[in-house]
Structures are given as C-alpha cells and as structure tokens.
Design a protein around this motif. Structure first.
Motif, PDB file in Angstrom:
ATOM      1  N   SER A   1       1.601 -12.308  -6.673  1.00  0.00           N
ATOM      2  CA  SER A   1       1.627 -10.861  -6.882  1.00  0.00           C
ATOM      3  C   SER A   1       0.664 -10.130  -5.954  1.00  0.00           C
ATOM      4  O   SER A   1       0.883  -8.953  -5.625  1.00  0.00           O
ATOM      5  N   LEU A   2      -0.393 -10.784  -5.516  1.00  0.00           N
ATOM      6  CA  LEU A   2      -1.373 -10.129  -4.645  1.00  0.00           C
ATOM      7  C   LEU A   2      -0.756  -9.705  -3.312  1.00  0.00           C
ATOM      8  O   LEU A   2      -0.851  -8.533  -2.934  1.00  0.00           O
ATOM      9  N   PRO A   3      -0.112 -10.597  -2.544  1.00  0.00           N
ATOM     10  CA  PRO A   3       0.529 -10.112  -1.314  1.00  0.00           C
ATOM     11  C   PRO A   3       1.661  -9.129  -1.587  1.00  0.00           C
ATOM     12  O   PRO A   3       1.884  -8.214  -0.779  1.00  0.00           O
ATOM     13  N   HIS A   4       2.365  -9.293  -2.696  1.00  0.00           N
ATOM     14  CA  HIS A   4       3.426  -8.330  -3.011  1.00  0.00           C
ATOM     15  C   HIS A   4       2.846  -6.931  -3.229  1.00  0.00           C
ATOM     16  O   HIS A   4       3.386  -5.937  -2.731  1.00  0.00           O
ATOM     17  N   LEU A   5       1.748  -6.851  -3.974  1.00  0.00           N
ATOM     18  CA  LEU A   5       1.117  -5.545  -4.204  1.00  0.00           C
ATOM     19  C   LEU A   5       0.553  -4.965  -2.910  1.00  0.00           C
ATOM     20  O   LEU A   5       0.620  -3.749  -2.686  1.00  0.00           O
ATOM     21  N   ALA A   6       0.014  -5.832  -2.051  1.00  0.00           N
ATOM     22  CA  ALA A   6      -0.464  -5.364  -0.745  1.00  0.00           C
ATOM     23  C   ALA A   6       0.678  -4.763   0.053  1.00  0.00           C
ATOM     24  O   ALA A   6       0.537  -3.712   0.691  1.00  0.00           O
ATOM     25  N   ASN A   7       1.832  -5.422   0.020  1.00  0.00           N
ATOM     26  CA  ASN A   7       2.991  -4.925   0.757  1.00  0.00           C
ATOM     27  C   ASN A   7       3.518  -3.618   0.174  1.00  0.00           C
ATOM     28  O   ASN A   7       3.949  -2.729   0.917  1.00  0.00           O
ATOM     29  N   VAL A   8       3.488  -3.498  -1.153  1.00  0.00           N
ATOM     30  CA  VAL A   8       3.936  -2.249  -1.769  1.00  0.00           C
ATOM     31  C   VAL A   8       3.044  -1.093  -1.335  1.00  0.00           C
ATOM     32  O   VAL A   8       3.521  -0.016  -0.945  1.00  0.00           O
ATOM     33  N   SER A   9       1.736  -1.293  -1.400  1.00  0.00           N
ATOM     34  CA  SER A   9       0.802  -0.248  -0.987  1.00  0.00           C
ATOM     35  C   SER A   9       1.012   0.119   0.477  1.00  0.00           C
ATOM     36  O   SER A   9       1.000   1.306   0.844  1.00  0.00           O
ATOM     37  N   TYR A  10       1.224  -0.886   1.320  1.00  0.00           N
ATOM     38  CA  TYR A  10       1.482  -0.626   2.743  1.00  0.00           C
ATOM     39  C   TYR A  10       2.762   0.181   2.931  1.00  0.00           C
ATOM     40  O   TYR A  10       2.796   1.156   3.694  1.00  0.00           O
ATOM     41  N   ARG A  11       3.814  -0.190   2.210  1.00  0.00           N
ATOM     42  CA  ARG A  11       5.121   0.435   2.430  1.00  0.00           C
ATOM     43  C   ARG A  11       5.164   1.882   1.942  1.00  0.00           C
ATOM     44  O   ARG A  11       5.834   2.716   2.561  1.00  0.00           O
ATOM     45  N   VAL A  12       4.469   2.189   0.858  1.00  0.00           N
ATOM     46  CA  VAL A  12       4.473   3.575   0.380  1.00  0.00           C
ATOM     47  C   VAL A  12       3.360   4.396   1.031  1.00  0.00           C
ATOM     48  O   VAL A  12       3.346   5.622   0.938  1.00  0.00           O
ATOM     49  N   GLY A  13       2.395   3.721   1.658  1.00  0.00           N
ATOM     50  CA  GLY A  13       1.355   4.414   2.401  1.00  0.00           C
ATOM     51  C   GLY A  13       0.280   5.049   1.559  1.00  0.00           C
ATOM     52  O   GLY A  13      -0.316   6.057   1.973  1.00  0.00           O
ATOM     53  N   ARG A  14      -0.010   4.459   0.403  1.00  0.00           N
ATOM     54  CA  ARG A  14      -1.070   5.040  -0.438  1.00  0.00           C
ATOM     55  C   ARG A  14      -1.648   3.972  -1.367  1.00  0.00           C
ATOM     56  O   ARG A  14      -1.071   2.895  -1.566  1.00  0.00           O
ATOM     57  N   ALA A  15      -2.794   4.308  -1.969  1.00  0.00           N
ATOM     58  CA  ALA A  15      -3.448   3.419  -2.924  1.00  0.00           C
ATOM     59  C   ALA A  15      -2.649   3.376  -4.223  1.00  0.00           C
ATOM     60  O   ALA A  15      -1.947   4.327  -4.582  1.00  0.00           O
ATOM     61  N   LEU A  16      -2.788   2.255  -4.922  1.00  0.00           N
ATOM     62  CA  LEU A  16      -2.068   2.041  -6.175  1.00  0.00           C
ATOM     63  C   LEU A  16      -3.040   1.776  -7.308  1.00  0.00           C
ATOM     64  O   LEU A  16      -4.053   1.087  -7.115  1.00  0.00           O
ATOM     65  N   ALA A  17      -2.718   2.301  -8.467  1.00  0.00           N
ATOM     66  CA  ALA A  17      -3.405   1.915  -9.706  1.00  0.00           C
ATOM     67  C   ALA A  17      -2.446   1.029 -10.467  1.00  0.00           C
ATOM     68  O   ALA A  17      -1.324   1.447 -10.789  1.00  0.00           O
ATOM     69  N   PHE A  18      -2.872  -0.213 -10.760  1.00  0.00           N
ATOM     70  CA  PHE A  18      -1.965  -1.195 -11.354  1.00  0.00           C
ATOM     71  C   PHE A  18      -2.380  -1.509 -12.781  1.00  0.00           C
ATOM     72  O   PHE A  18      -3.545  -1.797 -13.062  1.00  0.00           O
ATOM     73  N   ASP A  19      -1.401  -1.424 -13.682  1.00  0.00           N
ATOM     74  CA  ASP A  19      -1.615  -1.784 -15.082  1.00  0.00           C
ATOM     75  C   ASP A  19      -1.207  -3.242 -15.256  1.00  0.00           C
ATOM     76  O   ASP A  19      -0.011  -3.564 -15.290  1.00  0.00           O
ATOM     77  N   GLY A  20      -2.185  -4.125 -15.335  1.00  0.00           N
ATOM     78  CA  GLY A  20      -1.894  -5.550 -15.427  1.00  0.00           C
ATOM     79  C   GLY A  20      -1.217  -5.952 -16.713  1.00  0.00           C
ATOM     80  O   GLY A  20      -0.515  -6.971 -16.753  1.00  0.00           O
TER      81      GLY A  20
END
Length: 487
Positions: A439-458
């Motif tokens: 999930s870590l690289p997936h979340l990194a890719n999501v943040s990169y693709r949308v171009g902004r920081a993410l707040a994630f509810d685990g």
C-alpha cells in the motif's frame, strides 16, 4: 541465473534453518492469516514428509527464477508451467540449470484457470504482471491452493484488503515475495533496531536509485517479421520479434485480464508493462516494495501512514513511459514518525553508501542495510563511530538487486515449511504484511498522480475528503476478470 549463483543443498539447508529460526520476530501485531477462520474449499492436507506439488503462473523473468528456486527445494515438484505466452515454454521446461533435478518434468497450460482446476496442485507461484497479482491470488485461494505471489502483492490498495479477506475466508496460506524477510543478515539488522540498538527509531528512508534508460516509443500493432527491438535504448540484447507469427501463440486477452482493452504494443508487453499505469506501478512499485517493506518493518509500523506527500516526474528522452523516473515521497504516521522514499532512474549519487537499500535514524545513531541483503552497519554519535554490523559472503546468500532474476531460497523454503505445518504463523510475509507494505508505493503513486498531499484513514483504508484520489485506490475491472466486493 549463472552457475556461480547456485548453492549446495547443504548450504541451502543451513540457510533455511537460519531463516526459520527467528521468523516470528517480524510478524504483524494485526495478526496473521488464520487457517482456522474459514473452510478449505479444495486441496489436500499435507504431512511433514509429503511432496508439495506447485505450479508456476508466469515464467518469463522473475517467474523463471522462481521456477528454478522451487524446483530445487527438497520434495517439491513443479508440475505445471503456465503463461499466456506459449513461446516461452520450451526453453523454460528444458532448462539446463535444472537438468540434474529428476522431478522437473513440467507440463504446460496457457490459462491459469486450468491450473486452479488441477486437484494435484497444492500451491501456485504467481509471477505475472502486477495487475494480475490479486485476482490470481484470490482465484487460487478459492480453488483451495496455497499461494506465493510476487511483490507488490497488489496493483491497488483496495485489492490488498480483498486478498487478506480471501486468505482468511478460504483458510489457505499466502506468502508475498518480499524475500528480505527471510535473509539472515536483514533479520539480524531488524532485530538490532527493535532491540533499541540505535535508541528510538524515528525515521526510515528507502532508496531505489536504479538506472533506467528510455524505453522509446512505438506505434501500436504487431512488429514486422525480422524487426529488431530492445527493452531500452541502452540494452545490449534484442527481445524476440513480436510479429504476427509470435503473437499467434499468445493469449493477449488473458494477458490484459482486468485491464482495459487496448491494441497490442511491444512497449506495453513483456517487462515494459512496469512503466504503464494499466499494468504496473513504476519503479516505486517494482524494486521499491522490497525497501518499503524493510522500512516499515524497521519502524515497527503495523499500520498505514496518516499523511502522504509525493512529487516527481519523468525526465529523460522521448518514451511511452507513464510512471515517474524521479519520485520522492514522505509518509507521516500518527505518532509523527517518518518514512521517506526516493526513486531515481537517472544519474545520481548514493546515500549512506547505498543506491538500493535502507537507512534508519534513531536517537543514538543510524544504520544502513544494503539492497543485496548481505550487509548492514550501525554508527553512533556525532563522529559516526562504527557499531555492530554484518558482511555476509556471497557464498552464504544474498542476491544482486540490479539482477532481475535473483533468487532467495530461504523465503521459498519458509513457504513450503508453513504449508507442511499448515501454520500461517510460520510465514515470513503473509497477505497482511504484504498488503501494508504494498500500500505504501500505491499511496505514493496516488499522491503523485493527483498532485497533492493525502490524508489517509487507515481504519477505513480511504483518503479523507478527496474523491479523485479515492478512485485511484481501486480500478475498473474488465469482465470476467473481476475481484468481487465480497470474497
């Protein structure tokens, strides 16, 4: 894999014992897959001395190496080689590296569903493109097979939770191919960190500084007969010519599987699928999962991060590549501890003596672990005074992280031992551990693709207040290649 990479059975046995001895140290506090939590749908119960029959699904690069590794395990039989590309079968089945293995006489299947139908097969080894990992795993579990799946265990975050649920529901074992979990030197370094060797560890850094020349750009469609093609502009070897005669022996629909229908393109096929979002996750999700897993393990984080900030881009010659070759991400956990990750596919220096590896920072010192899985070193104080460390000779294990087909026998043996014991708690990296690390690289890719920081509810595994980013936690599945909402 060259002859010099082979190891003797005596050395292999000793390494397997070392790897198994401390396996419980790395288990997640969130729990392992519980065989007793769901009924077994198929398969047989194995005794301690029973032969384990496996099938390889995906046999090109890493799949070929996995085949060799499992074929050499004592009392393990590789019954079937499965790949959508039938052109690969002859060379994989007539492997000179396995000519001394009497039990290696595999058959062939093109469709993985026929492998799952085979009652003789106890376990499947999945080394397909990433977009197939989760669906193949879940189908295998539903058919009563144990599963060894390459990293990343998933193509999206949502798939990881479905895999964890399926492993629990069907009562079969899942081992994820983050093989550092079974490397003795890495285990020793992690134990040193967990025992307070550098005080409180407050930051980990993963490095994926791996040169990747441009893959170029090509028109859709089959290649012309006799046309030459390389995986990248600096490659010294040519790939097969993917002309109509070659593709007549490829099930392209099966290769696409859950992905949307697109015309065939040589750069979206063998290996270079890594650099296209429909199938791969870039190098952050290719080499990266090994170092992500070590970083999370060293930080003792059996949870998702709370905040993710990522940036980068593709910097290089013209290419069909969609994923970034420069990618930097900061993950912040609920207690403020930090995991940083850097992917660099171009010219770069090293960090802390490493290009592919891990760095850990604590209140008393710092540690590096090399990507080869053989060396680690600690340092203390403002003068970087050397502390404990290890440098394991190549004859005692490890592999070159720059070599695509490197193998790690103890991780394979750990999977087989857990199957024979029918005990998921023996697994070095089960479905849940694989999900948290993938999930870590997936979340990194999501943040990169949308171009902004993410707040994630685990807890809910969702991104707070960001509908666009949440869509990238899963994908649209092409029928009939669909992971169900409820497994």
């Amino acid at each position: 894999m060259s002859k010099r990479r082979e190891i003797s059975r005596r050395d292999f046995a000793s390494r397997s014992i070392l790897a198994a001895a401390g396996v419980a140290a790395g288990k997640s506090a969130l729990g392992a897959n519980r065989a007793e939590s769901g009924p077994a749908i198929g398969g047989r119960v194995l005794g301690a001395n029973d032969r384990v029959v496996v099938a390889n699904i995906g046999i090109r690069g890493q799949g070929d190496s996995l085949k060799r590794g499992f074929a050499r395990l004592p009392n393990v039989e590789v019954k079937t080689l499965c790949d959508v590309d039938e052109n690969l079968f002859a060379t994989r089945a007539q492997d000179p590296e396995l000519k001394d293995v009497a039990t290696f006489r595999p058959g062939y299947q093109r469709d993985l569903r026929r492998v799952f139908d085979d009652k003789d097969v106890d376990a499947v080894i999945i080394a397909t493109p990433n977009h197939w990992h989760a669906l193949a795993t879940i189908w295998g579990l539903q058919a009563g097979k144990h599963v060894y799946v390459e990293k990343p265990s998933t193509h999206t975050v949502w798939e990881g939770r479905k895999m964890v649920e399926a492993a629990s529901r069907y009562g079969k074992l899942v081992q994820v191919g983050t093989m550092n979990r079974s490397r003795p030197a890495v285990r020793e370094a992690i134990k040193f960190l967990h025992d307070g060797g550098i005080g409180e560890v407050y930051m980990a850094r993963g490095l994926c500084f791996k040169p990747r020349p441009s893959i170029g750009k090509y028109a859709d469609g089959a290649m012309a007969p006799g046309e030459k093609y390389k995986l990248n502009v600096e490659s010294r070897e040519y790939e097969p010519t993917y002309d109509n005669a070659y593709l007549a022996n490829v099930s392209y629909d099966l290769w696409l599987g859950p992905a949307p229908v697109r015309p065939f393109n040589r750069n979206r096929f063998h290996y270079n699928w890594h650099w296209h979002w429909d199938y791969g996750n870039g190098d952050t999700g290719n080499q990266g999962p090994h170092q992500f897993d070590i970083a999370r393990w060293g930080l003792r984080k059996n949870e998702h991060p709370a905040r993710i900030r990522s940036g980068g881009g593709y910097f290089g010659d013209e290419s069909s590549q969609e994923t970034p070759n420069l990618h930097s991400t900061i993950f912040e956990y609920g207690d403020g501890k930090i995991l940083e990750f850097g992917t660099r596919g171009g010219y770069t220096n090293e960090e802390g003596s490493q290009r592919i590896g891990n760095l850990f920072y604590g209140t008393k010192g710092w540690v590096w672990i090399d990507g080869d899985g053989r060396k680690w070193q600690s340092y203390f104080g403002r003068k970087d005074e050397k502390g404990p460390g290890a440098d394991v000779p190549k004859t005692q294990g490890g592999s070159d992280p720059l070599v695509l087909t490197s193998t790690e026998y103890p991780h394979y043996q750990n999977f087989i031992d857990a199957i024979r014991a029918n005990d998921p708690k023996l697994l070095a990296c089960d479905a849940l551990e694989g999900h948290l690390s993938s999930s870590l690289p997936h979340l990194a890719n999501v943040s990169y693709r949308v171009g902004r920081a993410l707040a994630f509810d685990g807890r809910t595994e969702s991104i707070v207040g960001d509908a666009e980013a949440n869509k990238l936690l899963t994908r649209e599945y092409r029928k009939p290649y669909v992971i169900p909402d409820k497994v």
